[in-house]
Design a protein around this motif. Structure first.
Motif, PDB file in Angstrom:
ATOM      1  N   ASP A   1       0.814  -1.215   0.000  1.00 31.51           N
ATOM      2  CA  ASP A   1       0.000   0.000   0.000  1.00 31.51           C
ATOM      3  C   ASP A   1       0.844   1.260   0.000  1.00 31.51           C
ATOM      4  O   ASP A   1       0.390   2.311  -0.460  1.00 31.51           O
ATOM      5  N   GLN A   2       2.042   1.182   0.537  1.00 38.40           N
ATOM      6  CA  GLN A   2       2.933   2.341   0.525  1.00 38.40           C
ATOM      7  C   GLN A   2       3.458   2.612  -0.883  1.00 38.40           C
ATOM      8  O   GLN A   2       3.767   3.751  -1.222  1.00 38.40           O
ATOM      9  N   ALA A   3       3.519   1.565  -1.714  1.00 39.19           N
ATOM     10  CA  ALA A   3       4.125   1.708  -3.033  1.00 39.19           C
ATOM     11  C   ALA A   3       3.117   1.827  -4.163  1.00 39.19           C
ATOM     12  O   ALA A   3       3.360   2.548  -5.139  1.00 39.19           O
ATOM     13  N   ILE A   4       1.998   1.111  -4.072  1.00 37.37           N
ATOM     14  CA  ILE A   4       1.092   0.952  -5.206  1.00 37.37           C
ATOM     15  C   ILE A   4      -0.282   1.515  -4.880  1.00 37.37           C
ATOM     16  O   ILE A   4      -0.791   1.374  -3.763  1.00 37.37           O
ATOM     17  N   GLU A   5      -0.879   2.145  -5.900  1.00 36.40           N
ATOM     18  CA  GLU A   5      -2.273   2.553  -5.797  1.00 36.40           C
ATOM     19  C   GLU A   5      -2.962   2.268  -7.127  1.00 36.40           C
ATOM     20  O   GLU A   5      -2.314   2.183  -8.176  1.00 36.40           O
TER      21      GLU A   5
END
Length: 730
Positions: free
Chosen positions: A385-389
């Motif tokens: 979640d910190q890297a991908i949206e």
């Protein structure tokens, strides 16, 4: 003078004695501040990130068996494929994957022969050949890396081939041998390696498969097996199907036809090996010191393994004898726009050294990547979640935090399938009657792999429509490629059939509402599970719910992996999950997983479902030995129709790899077939050093504030102490 000296000089000494710890800690803090002024104050590598073309990465699993005769894991391949060079390799940029020469001068010449060894007349189908012969020419002038096994004395003899125990007393690592040498690669080195594959002492994991095809391989194996324990020089033994024809040309003869052999020539198993390496490493006392080919590979590739410490780090350094190789000048449409052709024609490798550090935990690995200390990274579930949206249309993108750092995301569908298998020998879920077939198809609908992918892989996967992953010949795009027993085509996409359709199949199979209409008892099925822990528990709970949609009671039989394998070999399991990653990008490498003669119970083969359908087996025998084309496509279509109807697997999913790289890493195109990718990578070290300085500036104001507070505490005591000393002096 003496009195004044006595009064003023001892004061700091006594003060340090009384207030020693605080003042010494102050000194330590000052040292920390000085260290904080260094660009690499928190650098885990202890090196200047701007000095030299060095790539930094990590690994999590200990690599084993660096000898290409035995190595067969992705972790080990990540290292040895930078060192060893088989005749062929996969083009770095082209998709679908295409073979190109590596150490070979050109693609092999293929000849089809009759029983007498004469070439087949024109017009005779290749599949009628009694033998297939591959003639392989290698590039002249290729040199091995510097290695002690090749070191020679002034008289021309090998310096380290007659070592005594006394010679080895001070030797612990390969670098303890002060001399190295090299020589030219010759065709006989490829022949010698194939003989090594047949040597039972090497424990080659694919020797049994090779013996089915290479003429004389099995006989060579048997001869060595009968003389086990007797030292032998493989150079003095001949294998009828493999022969060196000249210094730069050799041949391999196969029994019958097997077009997939061309892919074998891109595997490390078929990379060259100098005979000197075996003579050197197999001397008495070497194995006890780990001075073996499992620790010290010797090849002609762009890199050599100079540090092998699998509990800490692995280091690859540029092979000074490497001939150089031009970067590809063509690729897929869109590669130019992605920057993958910016270096076309430039001589590789671009990186001088690669440092791989052991990181068993995801969090420290991810933190170091964000700090810039690792150039590349995958994405763990805890950092996803910190890297991908995801965008409004479901498209995958990077978060603002990643984009601000200039991080790039590359994705690729792996040539892998994870599936749920049904043991076709089981009296309930197995068999080929309509009742068991309908039950398997109902379960295939109910087990929602779209949901599984979303929950357990953060959406990194695509549901499988059969055993073949995308980018493999035989796969149709769009509606023509779906499994019609599990999916419908709606609004331009595949949609899983509803649970009511699955329940109707259950009713037709005689299991309405989960009750066996023949016995009146609830339907209870058994799942063979491996592993424990929170992740496994969550996955198993999810699986129970999928079966509960059909009112099926699923009993989990958890065990360790060895027990699980024993059940699979004996055919006592009922339902299981497994996976397969391609050895080579050909449909045969997946379709053989359901070929009857490969049934695990009968032959310990890869057909774990023990599926046997004579119609499918006959089509497989036709398909495997013909080249890609319309005829092969028609046969594959028939095979897929049979598999989808019989449903020996619930087809599962194909994983998607997400690879992150920093903006200073160039030519980082994902590939799921090749591991010899280090030579293509290019690092902008100046950019990396600048970003690391910016991202890792030490925050020193709390330290200064602490020192100020400490000073305020100490100052009154110091003033009072000095006043008392002056009064005492008077």
């Amino acid at each position: 003078m003496n009195s004044n000296h006595f009064i003023t000089n001892p004061i700091p000494v006594r003060f340090l004695h009384r207030c020693g710890p605080p003042c010494r800690w102050g000194s330590v803090v000052a040292l920390v501040l000085l260290a904080g002024c260094d660009d690499s104050w928190n650098n885990p590598h202890g090196e200047d990130p701007g000095a030299g073309a060095v790539l930094y990465a990590s690994f999590s699993d200990r690599p084993q068996f660096m000898d290409p005769a035995r190595s067969y894991t992705s972790t080990a391949y990540g290292f040895i494929q930078q060192v060893y060079e088989p005749p062929l390799a996969y083009h770095y940029l082209k998709r679908p994957y295409e073979l190109v020469p590596l150490s070979a001068a050109r693609m092999p010449e293929v000849r089809f022969l009759d029983e007498r060894g004469d070439e087949l007349p024109p017009g005779v189908p290749a599949e009628e050949a009694a033998y297939t012969e591959y003639l392989i020419d290698i590039q002249p002038g290729i040199l091995y890396q510097p290695h002690s096994a090749l070191a020679r004395r002034e008289d021309g003899g090998y310096r380290y081939h007659d070592l005594t125990e006394a010679d080895l007393e001070s030797v612990n690592v390969l670098l303890d041998f002060p001399h190295t040498g090299s020589r030219e690669l010759v065709a006989e080195d490829f022949v010698y390696q194939i003989k090594r594959l047949a040597d039972p002492r090497r424990h080659c994991p694919i020797a049994g498969i090779i013996a089915e095809y290479i003429e004389g391989f099995a006989e060579f194996q048997a001869h060595i097996q009968n003389t086990e324990g007797v030292p032998m020089d493989l150079r003095g033994l001949s294998m009828s199907g493999v022969e060196s024809l000249s210094r730069y040309r050799y041949r391999v003869r196969l029994k019958g036809t097997y077009p997939q052999f061309i892919y074998w020539l891109a595997m490390p198993f078929f990379a060259p090996m100098p005979w000197e390496a075996d003579v050197f490493h197999e001397q008495p006392g070497m194995a006890q010191r780990n001075l073996t080919l499992h620790w010290y590979p010797i090849g002609t590739g762009p890199y050599m393994l100079t540090e092998n410490n699998p509990n800490l780090r692995m280091v690859l350094e540029r092979n000074p004898n490497f001939r150089g190789e031009p970067y590809p000048s063509e690729g897929e449409p869109g590669d130019a726009g992605e920057g993958f052709l910016d270096d076309q024609g430039r001589i590789m490798p671009f990186v001088d050294r690669a440092v791989f550090s052991l990181e068993k935990e995801n969090i420290p690995r991810w933190s170091k990547f964000l700090q810039g200390y690792y150039d590349l990274s995958g994405i763990g579930s805890d950092s996803f979640d910190q890297a991908i949206e995801y965008g409004g249309g479901g498209e995958v993108g990077l978060t603002d935090e990643m984009e601000e750092k200039g991080i790039a995301l590359r994705t690729a569908v792996d040539l892998t399938v994870y599936y749920m298998g049904f043991n076709m020998l089981d009296p309930v879920v197995g068999g080929y009657g309509e009742r068991s077939r309908l039950l398997r198809r109902a379960i295939s609908i109910a087990v929602d792999y779209e949901e599984n992918i979303s929950i357990f892989t953060n959406g990194r996967g695509i549901p499988a429509q059969g055993p073949l992953p995308p980018q493999i010949f035989g796969v149709h795009e769009g509606e023509a490629g779906i499994n019609p027993y599990v999916y419908r085509w709606e609004d331009g996409r595949a949609v899983r059939r509803g649970i009511e359709e699955a329940r109707e199949l259950m009713r037709r199979a005689g299991y309405q509402n989960g009750i066996d209409q023949e016995t009146g008892k609830p339907l209870v099925l058994y799942y063979e599970a491996v592993g424990a822990g929170p992740d496994a528990k969550a996955s198993l709970n999810w699986l129970r719910k999928q079966f509960a949609k059909l009112d099926i009671q699923l009993v989990i039989r958890a065990t360790d992996y060895n027990r699980f394998r024993a059940k699979m070999r004996k055919g006592t399991g009922q339902i299981f999950q497994w996976g397969w990653h391609a050895d080579y990008p050909d449909p045969e490498n997946f379709l053989f997983l359901l070929y009857g003669p490969n049934a695990q119970v009968d032959t310990n083969g890869p057909n774990s479902a023990n599926y046997k359908n004579p119609e499918y087996d006959a089509l497989f025998s036709q398909m495997k030995n013909i080249p890609n084309g319309e005829r092969r496509q028609q046969i594959i279509d028939e095979m897929l129709d049979i598999l989808r109807r019989d449903a020996p697997w619930a087809w599962g999913f194909h994983p998607v790899s997400y690879i992150l790289s920093h903006q200073w890493v160039h030519n980082n195109k994902p590939t799921t077939m090749s591991y010899n990718t280090l030579k293509y990578r290019r690092i902008d070290t100046e950019s990396r050093a600048a970003e690391i300085r910016e991202w890792n500036r030490p925050t020193v104001w709390p330290v200064w504030a602490g020192l100020g507070a400490l000073a305020l505490l100490i100052l009154p005591a110091l003033v009072g102490f000095l006043r008392r000393e002056r009064e005492r002096g008077r």
